[in-house]
Design a protein around this motif. Sequence first.
Motif, mmCIF file in Angstrom:
data_model
loop_
_atom_site.group_PDB
_atom_site.id
_atom_site.type_symbol
_atom_site.label_atom_id
_atom_site.label_comp_id
_atom_site.label_asym_id
_atom_site.label_seq_id
_atom_site.Cartn_x
_atom_site.Cartn_y
_atom_site.Cartn_z
ATOM 1 N N LEU A 1 0.829 -1.203 0.000
ATOM 2 C CA LEU A 1 0.000 0.000 0.000
ATOM 3 C C LEU A 1 0.868 1.259 0.000
ATOM 4 O O LEU A 1 0.592 2.208 -0.738
ATOM 5 C CB LEU A 1 -0.927 -0.005 1.217
ATOM 6 C CG LEU A 1 -1.954 1.107 1.293
ATOM 7 C CD1 LEU A 1 -2.854 1.115 0.064
ATOM 8 C CD2 LEU A 1 -2.778 0.951 2.556
ATOM 9 N N LYS A 2 1.930 1.248 0.784
ATOM 10 C CA LYS A 2 2.835 2.399 0.835
ATOM 11 C C LYS A 2 3.479 2.646 -0.534
ATOM 12 O O LYS A 2 3.587 3.795 -0.981
ATOM 13 C CB LYS A 2 3.923 2.169 1.885
ATOM 14 C CG LYS A 2 4.871 3.330 2.040
ATOM 15 C CD LYS A 2 5.907 3.041 3.107
ATOM 16 C CE LYS A 2 6.888 4.191 3.195
ATOM 17 N NZ LYS A 2 7.977 3.919 4.103
ATOM 18 N N ALA A 3 3.890 1.584 -1.223
ATOM 19 C CA ALA A 3 4.512 1.723 -2.545
ATOM 20 C C ALA A 3 3.549 2.374 -3.532
ATOM 21 O O ALA A 3 3.941 3.250 -4.310
ATOM 22 C CB ALA A 3 4.949 0.356 -3.065
ATOM 23 N N PHE A 4 2.288 1.979 -3.501
ATOM 24 C CA PHE A 4 1.312 2.573 -4.416
ATOM 25 C C PHE A 4 0.970 4.011 -4.036
ATOM 26 O O PHE A 4 0.773 4.849 -4.914
ATOM 27 C CB PHE A 4 0.054 1.717 -4.506
ATOM 28 C CG PHE A 4 0.264 0.494 -5.327
ATOM 29 C CD1 PHE A 4 0.519 0.594 -6.680
ATOM 30 C CD2 PHE A 4 0.232 -0.766 -4.759
ATOM 31 C CE1 PHE A 4 0.734 -0.531 -7.458
ATOM 32 C CE2 PHE A 4 0.437 -1.895 -5.521
ATOM 33 C CZ PHE A 4 0.695 -1.784 -6.870
ATOM 34 N N ARG A 5 0.907 4.284 -2.780
ATOM 35 C CA ARG A 5 0.642 5.668 -2.358
ATOM 36 C C ARG A 5 1.785 6.600 -2.740
ATOM 37 O O ARG A 5 1.562 7.717 -3.187
ATOM 38 C CB ARG A 5 0.406 5.735 -0.852
ATOM 39 C CG ARG A 5 -0.947 5.248 -0.449
ATOM 40 C CD ARG A 5 -1.176 5.442 1.019
ATOM 41 N NE ARG A 5 -2.527 5.093 1.383
ATOM 42 C CZ ARG A 5 -2.939 4.956 2.614
ATOM 43 N NH1 ARG A 5 -2.097 5.143 3.615
ATOM 44 N NH2 ARG A 5 -4.178 4.641 2.868
ATOM 45 N N GLU A 6 3.025 6.143 -2.582
ATOM 46 C CA GLU A 6 4.176 6.961 -2.941
ATOM 47 C C GLU A 6 4.236 7.233 -4.441
ATOM 48 O O GLU A 6 4.652 8.287 -4.871
ATOM 49 C CB GLU A 6 5.472 6.282 -2.503
ATOM 50 C CG GLU A 6 5.691 6.326 -1.014
ATOM 51 C CD GLU A 6 6.897 5.527 -0.556
ATOM 52 O OE1 GLU A 6 7.499 4.786 -1.382
ATOM 53 O OE2 GLU A 6 7.233 5.619 0.640
ATOM 54 N N ARG A 7 3.781 6.277 -5.228
ATOM 55 C CA ARG A 7 3.790 6.443 -6.692
ATOM 56 C C ARG A 7 2.478 7.012 -7.214
ATOM 57 O O ARG A 7 2.293 7.163 -8.410
ATOM 58 C CB ARG A 7 4.071 5.093 -7.352
ATOM 59 C CG ARG A 7 5.484 4.633 -7.123
ATOM 60 C CD ARG A 7 5.682 3.204 -7.597
ATOM 61 N NE ARG A 7 7.013 2.729 -7.355
ATOM 62 C CZ ARG A 7 7.467 2.222 -6.218
ATOM 63 N NH1 ARG A 7 6.667 2.130 -5.188
ATOM 64 N NH2 ARG A 7 8.694 1.799 -6.083
#
Length: 72
Positions: free
Chosen positions: A62-68
């Motif tokens: 989830l963090k990876a998608f939010r950052e991107r």
Amino acid sequence: MKILLLEDDPILCELLYEHLCGDFDVSCCYDGLSAYDEIVTNHFDILLLDVSVPSFSGFELLKAFREREILT
């Protein structure tokens, strides 16, 4: 409605899938890397993410998608 289910326990994944598949289009993944690939290539309305799975945890995914700024 399309749901991605990330769960590494095969029995729990099957149980959840059986309960959801009658009403929803459900895709199951058993590790964070395959879930990442599924999310990138498909649109999902809901992500059901297990916290502790191989590769990426649900939180890391989830963090990876939010950052991107990738929205499913």
